[in-house]
Design a protein around this motif. Sequence first.
Motif, short mmCIF file in Angstrom:
data_model
loop_
_atom_site.label_atom_id
_atom_site.label_comp_id
_atom_site.label_asym_id
_atom_site.label_seq_id
_atom_site.Cartn_x
_atom_site.Cartn_y
_atom_site.Cartn_z
N LEU A 36 0.82 -1.21 0.00
CA LEU A 36 0.00 0.00 0.00
C LEU A 36 0.86 1.26 0.00
CD1 LEU A 36 -2.91 -0.98 2.43
CD2 LEU A 36 -2.84 -1.09 -0.06
N MET A 41 -2.07 3.66 -3.80
CA MET A 41 -2.90 2.91 -2.86
C MET A 41 -4.31 2.67 -3.38
SD MET A 41 -3.60 3.69 1.17
CE MET A 41 -1.85 3.92 1.44
N GLN A 201 -3.79 4.12 6.19
CA GLN A 201 -3.07 2.87 6.04
C GLN A 201 -1.56 3.04 6.17
OE1 GLN A 201 -5.34 3.98 3.71
NE2 GLN A 201 -7.07 2.78 4.44
#
Length: 481
Positions: A36, A41, A201
Amino acid sequence: MTVIGVLLFIKFLSRERKNVPPNPPGIPLLGNINTLRPETMLSTIRKLHKQYGDLFSIKFFHQHLIFVGGYKTTNELLVRKGDVLGEKPYFFVKQVFRNAGVFSSSGPLWKEHRTFGLTSLRSLGFGKRNLQTRIFEEIEYFLAEVESHHGEPFDIQDLVSKSISNVISALVFGKRFELSDPTSAEMCSLLNAFVRSTAFQSPVNFFPFLRHLPGDLFGSKKLMKDFDRIFEIMYKILGEHRSTFDENNIRDFIDCYLKEQKNKNEAYKEHTFSDEQLISTLVEFFSAGMETTSTATQWGILYLMHNQEIQTRMRKEIENAVASGRFPTLEDKPKLPYCEAVCYEVLRMGNVAPTTAPHALKNDVTLNGFVIPKEATLFIDLDSINMDPEAFPDPFSFKPERFLSEDGKLTGTEKIGSFSLGRRVCMGESVAKMELFLFMTSLIQRFEIHNEAGKPLPSLEGILGLTYAPQNFAASYKKIN
């Protein structure tokens, strides 16, 4: 031996649970830590959904990040099984907000302050039609500033941010700031930088020790410094309010809170209505309330630059439905279905919040035949709802007519996932939709939006942080006489 021990411990933590959602191949022990990347992403998450379906997982060392997508699956989890959501897991953004506020809280604290926040804001006009008077006041200043550029291209981001933040300021501070006010400009700049540079994330959200490494690889040190300044501004405003507070003359949200705080102090030795909780809530109102609508408005302008025929059709509908000399209002909506459809398509395609903040579970949950373990960190992928080809055929094309029935009535808007679902649905949904409709229709009514002469159209590829925002772009706004 110490290194071997650490590796064995990580391997023990990383042992596979049975029947968890599938994950892409990763690096032994490290998992999918390289999967990611911020710059790719969104496209990566889309590819993984296409490969694995509504549920997949990403492994960071021993951590399982579970992504839940698709309208049916998301509705099953958040609405039908909504009680399984537990305490919010650790993530660095919680620390940025001082582990207080509504957004990063859960359980009884979240319920108490979300209920109080909604009740108080509604008493001040939040989500009600009389709020549009305040919005129109701000639109007047906004359009005057646009006109002052005399059709010369400029980047509208700062102006939109300050204008939208002033609508929030009227509710929580009881006043608006001048568009040239340095404090307002500084706060908007800091909050814009925050939501554009931080991703939920990011590894720093799951491994707190990373922010203590030398340098500032993940930007966490700068972020904490920026938020120290934002909190300093808010505490100063709170001090000014407290010095003029009159419980018989409630002016805004801060006064509502101070009155409740006074009542709690008189009734209980301990309660949750602290100054820190108030300040964190105010910062949340601004960062979420300003960013959602201002970014959606920028996406709207960008899509209309790319689709001049849609812009023309909107203007024609407004001219036919709205008397000359006044702004389109919420009462005009039934006569402006195409304009409203454009706003919904902006919310769908602009996709300001592609995923939710992380969630935790009270216990293991079975979903679509997979087991989501209690210790996993859960993300709801709202992007997969908005880009679902079953719900929205040809999802990557900007087509407002998808929200119009054969007889020209607005339809299908409930399928959009931009504001999440269930109990965690965005508090500001109604206001965000109201602001977007009023700002967009008023702008299109009075100005033609064009690309900068001699330059290619700006990219429709966005930048992913906490939100998904357009890249900086300039446009010219030609006044319609």
